[in-house]
Design an enzyme around this catalytic site. Structure first.
Site, PDB file in Angstrom:
ATOM      1  N   LYS A 108       0.766  -1.266   0.058  1.00 46.74           N
ATOM      2  CA  LYS A 108       0.174   0.320   0.100  1.00 46.74           C
ATOM      3  C   LYS A 108       0.820   1.372   0.030  1.00 46.74           C
ATOM      4  CE  LYS A 108      -3.871  -2.151   2.154  1.00 46.74           C
ATOM      5  NZ  LYS A 108      -4.541  -2.652   3.428  1.00 46.74           N
TER       6      LYS A 108
ATOM      7  N   ASP B  82     -11.311   3.304   4.320  1.00 45.71           N
ATOM      8  CA  ASP B  82     -11.798   1.719   4.243  1.00 45.71           C
ATOM      9  C   ASP B  82     -13.240   1.744   4.258  1.00 45.71           C
ATOM     10  OD1 ASP B  82      -9.981  -0.469   3.854  1.00 45.71           O
ATOM     11  OD2 ASP B  82      -9.519  -0.451   5.843  1.00 45.71           O
TER      12      ASP B  82
ATOM     13  N   GLN C  14      -4.920  -1.279   9.624  1.00 44.17           N
ATOM     14  CA  GLN C  14      -4.760  -2.482   9.138  1.00 44.17           C
ATOM     15  C   GLN C  14      -5.619  -3.526  10.072  1.00 44.17           C
ATOM     16  OE1 GLN C  14      -3.455  -3.253   5.923  1.00 44.17           O
ATOM     17  NE2 GLN C  14      -4.604  -5.282   6.550  1.00 44.17           N
TER      18      GLN C  14
END
Ligand code: NDP
Length: 296
Positions: free
Chosen positions: A54, A121, A98
């Site tokens: 990422k 997200d 994460q």
């Protein structure tokens, strides 16, 4: 019928190039550089790989990447304090924590402490509610990537019968909401669904997000249907490790009109959509027009 392969790798490269163009324009015309902060707690090997890739792709599209690696014993208080700092940092437009988090941390509490406008997200409860009521939100990256591929392949999805297999909060449910938003007739199937083969056989669009290797055989697929395989399953075959989806690719490709492979389908689109969401968040934060074709 031999299915057309929907090349997620190539499509993701196109999306990243589009994001990079927009980022260059933002820098030149507005003096703004979008920034994505990724928070990793602990040393889960798979998470470390995701975070590294990422970060690399964020920099490649011209954005600032801020990585925060915390040790596995980090307290909830310290993690929430870091998120609060990132929420209030104007150079950070997107925040991603994460998952999974170590067991002693409350995932819901942590995710819901992120500023919804920076929740790239799309897991914050406010964004879930906005998506469910058809309002402007941050959309979870994996379903957004699936939707982009479907729109690219079909143009309009209006009136199509879609079956989503799987009802998780991160894939199945938001995927169903997005398909409904595009006026599909949507069925959500799960482990208690009766006659799953018959349910799937009715669908013009099948999205499989189950986590069971090659569970959907070709004879469940309606002739000409579009199959989006979200599953990523590591199996051993002929003494070798292999990645397979939730769909039996070989037999499904004989009946489908179009199909995503695993690997090289949905996977690459997920990171591309994370970058697209960060750009969108940056534009919204600065009251600038949103990038076209990169939101739901
Ligand atoms: P979850 O485990 O959270 O959800 C799986 C869903 O599948 C559940 O709703 C479950 O039903 C349903 N299910 C399980 N067994 C069956 C069955 N026999 N028949 C019908 N439905 C069944 O998984 P995720 O949604 O997080 O992920 C799904 C897959 O997608 C995984 O392989 C994951 O690795 C992959 N993935 C890929 C991503 C990418 O970037 N490509 C990103 C995220 C996930 P029930 O609710 O009844 O238990």
């Amino acid at each position: 019928m031999v299915a057309q392969v929907i090349d997620g790798k190539a499509f993701a490269a196109k999306v990243r190039a589009q994001v990079a163009d927009q980022v260059a324009k933002l820098k030149e015309e507005n003096g703004i550089t979008p920034g994505l902060a990724v928070v990793l707690v602990g040393e889960d090997p798979a998470s470390q790989v995701y975070v590294r890739s990422k970060g690399k792709m964020t920099v490649e599209v011209g954005m600032n990447s801020y990585e925060h690696k915390l040790d596995a014993e980090t307290s909830e208080e310290d993690l929430l304090a870091l998120i609060d700092k990132l929420n209030n940092d104007p150079s950070v437009h997107g925040i991603l924590v994460q998952l999974p988090l170590p067991k002693h941390l409350n995932e819901d509490l942590v995710i819901n402490s992120i500023d919804p406008a920076k929740d790239v997200d799309g897991f914050h409860i406010s964004n879930v509610g906005l998506l469910g009521t058809g309002q402007k939100s941050m959309v979870p990256c994996t379903p957004l990537g699936c939707l982009m591929m479907l729109r690219d392949h079909h143009g309009s999805l209006s009136g199509m019968d879609a079956v989503v297999i799987g009802r998780s909060n991160i894939v199945g449910k938001p995927m169903a909401q997005l398909l409904l938003g595009d006026s599909c007739t949507v069925t959500i199937a799960h482990s208690r669904t009766k006659d799953l083969p018959d349910v799937v056989r009715r669908a013009d669009i099948v999205v499989a997000a189950v986590g069971r290797p090659e569970m959907v055989p070709g004879d469940w697929i309606k002739e000409g249907a579009t199959v989006i395989d979200v599953g990523i399953n590591r199996i051993e075959r002929d003494g070798k490790n292999k990645l397979v989806g939730d769909v039996d690719y070989a037999s499904a490709a004989e009946r489908a009109g179009a199909i995503t492979p695993v690997p090289g389908g949905v996977g690459p689109m997920t990171i591309a959509c994370l970058l697209a969401n960060t750009l969108t968040a940056c534009c919204r934060a600065n009251s600038l027009p949103e990038p076209e074709g990169l939101t739901a």
